[in-house]
Design an enzyme around this catalytic site. Sequence first.
Site, PDB file in Angstrom:
ATOM      1  N   ASP A  99       0.868  -1.179   0.000  1.00  0.00           N
ATOM      2  CA  ASP A  99       0.000   0.000   0.000  1.00  0.00           C
ATOM      3  C   ASP A  99       0.909   1.235   0.000  1.00  0.00           C
ATOM      4  O   ASP A  99       1.711   1.407   0.931  1.00  0.00           O
ATOM      5  CB  ASP A  99      -0.866  -0.013   1.272  1.00  0.00           C
ATOM      6  CG  ASP A  99      -2.265   0.519   1.024  1.00  0.00           C
ATOM      7  OD1 ASP A  99      -3.236  -0.144   1.448  1.00  0.00           O
ATOM      8  OD2 ASP A  99      -2.383   1.587   0.388  1.00  0.00           O
ATOM      9  N   ASP A 208      -2.688   4.745  -2.436  1.00  0.00           N
ATOM     10  CA  ASP A 208      -3.671   5.380  -1.550  1.00  0.00           C
ATOM     11  C   ASP A 208      -3.997   6.803  -2.032  1.00  0.00           C
ATOM     12  O   ASP A 208      -3.093   7.533  -2.451  1.00  0.00           O
ATOM     13  CB  ASP A 208      -3.020   5.449  -0.156  1.00  0.00           C
ATOM     14  CG  ASP A 208      -3.972   5.805   0.942  1.00  0.00           C
ATOM     15  OD1 ASP A 208      -4.950   5.061   1.124  1.00  0.00           O
ATOM     16  OD2 ASP A 208      -3.746   6.821   1.608  1.00  0.00           O
ATOM     17  N   GLU A 266      -6.336   4.167  -5.721  1.00  0.00           N
ATOM     18  CA  GLU A 266      -7.576   4.353  -4.971  1.00  0.00           C
ATOM     19  C   GLU A 266      -8.170   5.694  -5.389  1.00  0.00           C
ATOM     20  O   GLU A 266      -7.687   6.754  -5.014  1.00  0.00           O
ATOM     21  CB  GLU A 266      -7.325   4.350  -3.459  1.00  0.00           C
ATOM     22  CG  GLU A 266      -8.630   4.435  -2.704  1.00  0.00           C
ATOM     23  CD  GLU A 266      -8.515   5.107  -1.359  1.00  0.00           C
ATOM     24  OE1 GLU A 266      -7.602   5.919  -1.187  1.00  0.00           O
ATOM     25  OE2 GLU A 266      -9.328   4.809  -0.493  1.00  0.00           O
ATOM     26  N   HIS A 344     -11.135  -2.494   3.344  1.00  0.00           N
ATOM     27  CA  HIS A 344     -10.993  -2.205   4.781  1.00  0.00           C
ATOM     28  C   HIS A 344     -11.706  -0.933   5.203  1.00  0.00           C
ATOM     29  O   HIS A 344     -11.706  -0.575   6.388  1.00  0.00           O
ATOM     30  CB  HIS A 344      -9.499  -2.088   5.114  1.00  0.00           C
ATOM     31  CG  HIS A 344      -8.870  -0.925   4.432  1.00  0.00           C
ATOM     32  ND1 HIS A 344      -8.733  -0.856   3.047  1.00  0.00           N
ATOM     33  CD2 HIS A 344      -8.396   0.236   4.908  1.00  0.00           C
ATOM     34  CE1 HIS A 344      -8.181   0.299   2.730  1.00  0.00           C
ATOM     35  NE2 HIS A 344      -7.963   0.984   3.820  1.00  0.00           N
ATOM     36  N   ASP A 345     -12.275  -0.220   4.229  1.00  0.00           N
ATOM     37  CA  ASP A 345     -12.926   1.069   4.520  1.00  0.00           C
ATOM     38  C   ASP A 345     -14.445   1.004   4.418  1.00  0.00           C
ATOM     39  O   ASP A 345     -15.103   2.047   4.472  1.00  0.00           O
ATOM     40  CB  ASP A 345     -12.467   2.131   3.505  1.00  0.00           C
ATOM     41  CG  ASP A 345     -11.059   2.629   3.777  1.00  0.00           C
ATOM     42  OD1 ASP A 345     -10.455   3.184   2.842  1.00  0.00           O
ATOM     43  OD2 ASP A 345     -10.570   2.449   4.908  1.00  0.00           O
TER      44      ASP A 345
HETATM   45  O1  TEU Z   1      -8.898   6.146   2.069  1.00  0.00           O
HETATM   46  C1  TEU Z   1      -9.157   7.334   1.367  1.00  0.00           C
HETATM   47  C2  TEU Z   1     -10.612   7.389   1.181  1.00  0.00           C
HETATM   48  O2  TEU Z   1     -11.238   6.436   0.821  1.00  0.00           O
HETATM   49  C3  TEU Z   1     -11.277   8.625   1.548  1.00  0.00           C
HETATM   50  O3  TEU Z   1     -10.610   9.676   0.888  1.00  0.00           O
HETATM   51  C4  TEU Z   1     -12.720   8.546   1.156  1.00  0.00           C
HETATM   52  O4  TEU Z   1     -12.891   9.239  -0.025  1.00  0.00           O
HETATM   53  C5  TEU Z   1     -13.484   9.105   2.317  1.00  0.00           C
HETATM   54  O5  TEU Z   1     -13.399   8.161   3.340  1.00  0.00           O
HETATM   55  C6  TEU Z   1     -14.897   9.394   1.943  1.00  0.00           C
HETATM   56  O6  TEU Z   1     -15.596   8.228   1.666  1.00  0.00           O
HETATM   57  C7  TEU Z   1      -7.517   5.832   2.165  1.00  0.00           C
HETATM   58  C8  TEU Z   1      -7.382   4.587   3.016  1.00  0.00           C
HETATM   59  O7  TEU Z   1      -8.035   3.497   2.341  1.00  0.00           O
HETATM   60  C9  TEU Z   1      -8.015   4.864   4.348  1.00  0.00           C
HETATM   61  O8  TEU Z   1      -8.016   3.679   5.160  1.00  0.00           O
HETATM   62  C10 TEU Z   1      -7.224   5.964   5.028  1.00  0.00           C
HETATM   63  O9  TEU Z   1      -7.876   6.331   6.220  1.00  0.00           O
HETATM   64  C11 TEU Z   1      -7.119   7.193   4.119  1.00  0.00           C
HETATM   65  O10 TEU Z   1      -6.813   6.895   2.765  1.00  0.00           O
HETATM   66  C12 TEU Z   1      -5.982   8.088   4.599  1.00  0.00           C
HETATM   67  O11 TEU Z   1      -4.758   7.468   4.282  1.00  0.00           O
END
Ligand code: TEU
Length: 590
Positions: A99, A208, A266, A344-345
């Site tokens: 990542d 990311d 991403e 994971h999000d």
């Molecule tokens: O996530 C970024 C991301 O998904 C956000 O910008 C998203 O657009 C927001 O939550 C609104 O839905 C990445 C990683 O996957 C995440 O786990 C981290 O917290 C984030 O970046 C910061 O590195």
Amino acid sequence: HDGKPWWKDAVFYQVYPASFKDSNGDGWGDIPGLVSKIDYLAELGVDVIWLSPMYESPQKDMGYDVSDYQSVYSRYGTLRDVDALISACHARGMKLILDLVVNHTSDQHRWFLESRSSKTNPKRDWYIWKPPRFSPSGGGERLPPTNWRGYFATSTWTWDEQTQEYYLHLYHSSQPDLNWENPACRRAIYDEAVRFWLDRGVDGFRIDTVNKYSKVTSYPDAPVVIPGSPIQPAPEMWCNGPRIHEFLREMRAQVLGPRGAVSVGELSNTPDPEQVMPYVSAAAGELDMAHEFSTIRLGTGGNIFQGKYLYEPFGLPALKRSVEKWQVFTEGTDGWHTAFIENHDNGRAVSRFGDDSAPEPRAASAKVIALWQATLTGTLFLYQGQEIGMSNMPRDWKVEDEYKDVESLGFYKEALESGDEERLRRTAEGLRILARDHARLPFQWDDSPNAGFTADGVKPWMRVHDGFREVNAEQQMQDPGSVLSFYKKVLKLRKEHGDLFIHGRFRLLLPEDESLFVYVKESADHIVGPDAGTKRRAVVVLNFSSTERRLPDVGAALGLDGQSGNLLITTFGEHKIPSEWADTLRAWEG
Ligand code: TEU
């Protein structure tokens, strides 16, 4: 199908290191634990492991706050453990991607410690520092440089007393944004965070926040969309910014391209395919592919900033339209895309798009999701636990007790402080469905205490799901009718008919049907080998409801009457196509 890069047909599997397998009994997953499970992944049909951040970090955002790109967070292991993981993957013909988190570092990274030490430090400009404003009302109150609201429900600026300026952070205040406008900073990123790992043998990166490195450098205020709020959503100030394509082309030309490193970006907050294509067109020389989030985030209310956790129910037609949009947007182009429904999000797919209310509907709907994902065009990404039907936390778990995520807690705190009971109720409900925490529960390996994730008597960093005795990998490995067994079948089907399922054209049918998701996959015309020139076709029929559905005349209903061509009919046990369809479908065979 020659001439296709390896990563188009590969199955990627995301591992969240904290929650996958704890080998040393400290309650945290670790890299030796992952290595001990690599044969499980190989047997599933995984070709590439994507390992979420395992770098040295204060863990304010679960490792997405990197304090040293070239060392490993002690609870996850050591550099040698990563070397062992790379070797274990390569020994099995598998690959490993890491990542790449380079929109920001941790505030404990040495670059930031130097940058914040003084206004004249050579690395001052490696981050984004701005002087305060003062309220025009004459009260002399110090204000941040802009009214921007970040992703974790706070201002994007934090005051630094020592040098009397604010620094920018789109995320947590411990995640200061790097200044990509500074060439020396970019070079250091390429050397320290990218080249170092390619030299150690990793095969590429999930990148990311890949569209956020180029900000609107005049730093204007954002228009008011949340009346009365001092902070306003401002994604247009940093998403898909003026130099983003220049920066990504440079990173590929200088470091990723020459090493043949695969890249998947991403790409959030970019719901328009026209804006996504420049990132994933082969000729553009930026990314090999991207994760776009419109589908996985269906149900997030209003704008993803203020309304992200105010859940808005949606019907199957909305899901189908979103899938269709992203299945067809690269057709006839040199672009490529991905298929995924968990990470994971986000909340667990079987809870978000299936029915996790009881064992039978949970297993059945997890299989529908498996067949859906395995038959989509693009590179397939699975998330740990998706293959056994892991679901969201039990609904009675309290946010304040079991949720750990900085984003969940940021929104919950904001709702609490708003004093608005209805907002707090809706936010708690939204978190129960959508929170990032749901994907981070310990992997359920078996029915021993702690689900085999860690030793008995150890308290895992996050609570194990109460349902682990019914849902675990060990039990499903023994059961040919399990979700896991089904995933192995459909991943095999996907590869056997890659011209249809990986590379085929997607045609949605019955768009308004509220319970059936039906689409046709057609092989592209440029089939090479003995089948050259023939057009093969598969009809994928998914019942997203709990009631049996019959279509008296499949041909007419599917709008395929009168068409010919080889029809691949695949039935899976309880997924038999209703008998009255069989004659019609068989009539198309040959
Ligand atoms: O996530 C970024 C991301 O998904 C956000 O910008 C998203 O657009 C927001 O939550 C609104 O839905 C990445 C990683 O996957 C995440 O786990 C981290 O917290 C984030 O970046 C910061 O590195």
